[in-house]
Design a protein around this motif. Sequence first.
Motif, mmCIF file in Angstrom:
data_model
loop_
_atom_site.group_PDB
_atom_site.id
_atom_site.type_symbol
_atom_site.label_atom_id
_atom_site.label_comp_id
_atom_site.label_asym_id
_atom_site.label_seq_id
_atom_site.Cartn_x
_atom_site.Cartn_y
_atom_site.Cartn_z
ATOM 1 N N THR A 4 78.053 -58.639 51.931
ATOM 2 C CA THR A 4 78.104 -57.494 51.525
ATOM 3 C C THR A 4 76.416 -57.054 51.354
ATOM 4 O OG1 THR A 4 78.025 -57.809 49.001
ATOM 5 C CG2 THR A 4 80.018 -57.474 50.403
ATOM 6 N N GLN A 5 76.213 -55.908 51.436
ATOM 7 C CA GLN A 5 74.810 -55.081 51.083
ATOM 8 C C GLN A 5 74.405 -56.047 49.807
ATOM 9 O OE1 GLN A 5 73.807 -53.756 53.871
ATOM 10 N NE2 GLN A 5 71.799 -52.976 53.122
ATOM 11 N N GLN A 6 75.093 -55.930 48.848
ATOM 12 C CA GLN A 6 74.788 -56.389 47.379
ATOM 13 C C GLN A 6 74.475 -57.918 47.462
ATOM 14 O OE1 GLN A 6 73.934 -54.494 44.451
ATOM 15 N NE2 GLN A 6 73.222 -56.359 44.062
ATOM 16 N N PHE A 8 73.598 -59.466 50.062
ATOM 17 C CA PHE A 8 72.083 -59.566 50.709
ATOM 18 C C PHE A 8 71.021 -59.427 49.931
ATOM 19 C CE2 PHE A 8 69.191 -56.857 53.409
ATOM 20 C CZ PHE A 8 68.699 -58.101 54.105
ATOM 21 N N HIS A 9 71.087 -58.187 49.052
ATOM 22 C CA HIS A 9 69.780 -57.892 48.272
ATOM 23 C C HIS A 9 69.899 -58.975 47.019
ATOM 24 C CE1 HIS A 9 68.902 -53.972 49.703
ATOM 25 N NE2 HIS A 9 70.329 -53.589 49.716
ATOM 26 N N THR A 30 68.169 -47.437 59.456
ATOM 27 C CA THR A 30 68.869 -47.909 57.910
ATOM 28 C C THR A 30 68.713 -46.578 57.195
ATOM 29 O OG1 THR A 30 66.642 -48.672 57.101
ATOM 30 C CG2 THR A 30 68.300 -50.377 58.226
ATOM 31 N N GLN A 31 69.701 -46.767 56.226
ATOM 32 C CA GLN A 31 70.079 -45.526 55.313
ATOM 33 C C GLN A 31 68.743 -45.160 54.458
ATOM 34 O OE1 GLN A 31 72.818 -43.782 55.608
ATOM 35 N NE2 GLN A 31 71.875 -42.099 54.556
ATOM 36 N N MET A 128 71.088 -60.063 61.026
ATOM 37 C CA MET A 128 71.355 -58.749 60.638
ATOM 38 C C MET A 128 71.604 -58.162 62.143
ATOM 39 S SD MET A 128 69.876 -58.383 57.717
ATOM 40 C CE MET A 128 70.330 -56.767 57.572
ATOM 41 N N TYR A 130 72.940 -54.585 64.030
ATOM 42 C CA TYR A 130 72.472 -53.277 63.835
ATOM 43 C C TYR A 130 73.037 -52.452 65.152
ATOM 44 C CZ TYR A 130 68.509 -54.561 60.816
ATOM 45 O OH TYR A 130 67.893 -54.962 59.811
ATOM 46 N N THR A 136 72.534 -50.606 59.978
ATOM 47 C CA THR A 136 73.048 -51.976 59.824
ATOM 48 C C THR A 136 74.497 -51.898 59.844
ATOM 49 O OG1 THR A 136 71.215 -52.340 58.075
ATOM 50 C CG2 THR A 136 73.007 -53.616 58.069
ATOM 51 N N ASP A 138 76.506 -55.103 60.234
ATOM 52 C CA ASP A 138 76.970 -56.313 59.832
ATOM 53 C C ASP A 138 75.991 -57.276 59.309
ATOM 54 O OD1 ASP A 138 79.095 -57.915 59.075
ATOM 55 O OD2 ASP A 138 79.728 -58.427 61.005
ATOM 56 N N ILE A 139 76.020 -58.015 58.093
ATOM 57 C CA ILE A 139 75.075 -59.187 57.861
ATOM 58 C C ILE A 139 75.907 -60.390 57.677
ATOM 59 C CG2 ILE A 139 73.579 -59.679 55.852
ATOM 60 C CD1 ILE A 139 73.640 -56.723 55.025
#
Length: 171
Positions: A4-6, A8-9, A30-31, A128, A130, A136, A138-139
């Motif tokens: 998930t994005q989280q 990833f961060h 990207t957003q 990444m 795109y 984005t 998928d990660i």
Amino acid sequence: MRITQQEFHDLFEEFESECLHMETRDAYGTQAEIEPFSKWLAGEPDDFEWLQGWCDTLRRGVAQGKVLRRACVVSEPLSEYQRWAYSVTQPLVDAGEDIRWVPRRSVSSIPFPGNDFYLIDGCKVVFMHYSGEGATEDIVISTSQSDIDLCRAAFDSAWSLAVPHRDYKPV
């Protein structure tokens, strides 16, 4: 393995020593970048407030002895997006990320993975994915040794040809 994005961060707080990032696209959508890029296109000033979270992460990592390097493979003359990206890079460099620019024509004979990536601590690759518009999609994390080896070789080869941000003159 998809993350998930989280997640990833969270990787940027959790890695131990080295994070290598390879960017190969001439434009992203990207957003977080849509509004600052739009303002730049309109000639409006940027207060860089939107970058502060990442700058704080960079400063924390560098203070812990972590190394963060980014190689930006770019077509020349630069796309509008890359001209904007160049214009917002200095705060990241000031925060401790070593960012370098590599003219695409210099890397014609270097094997590259098909996607941008982060190589984390030499033991996992974050690919990444795109959309065509640069959003984005998928990660994905890989711990495959062949993926790690390909990404390490690609990064090291591009890095050896890269120009530090302070010395790169956009074309």
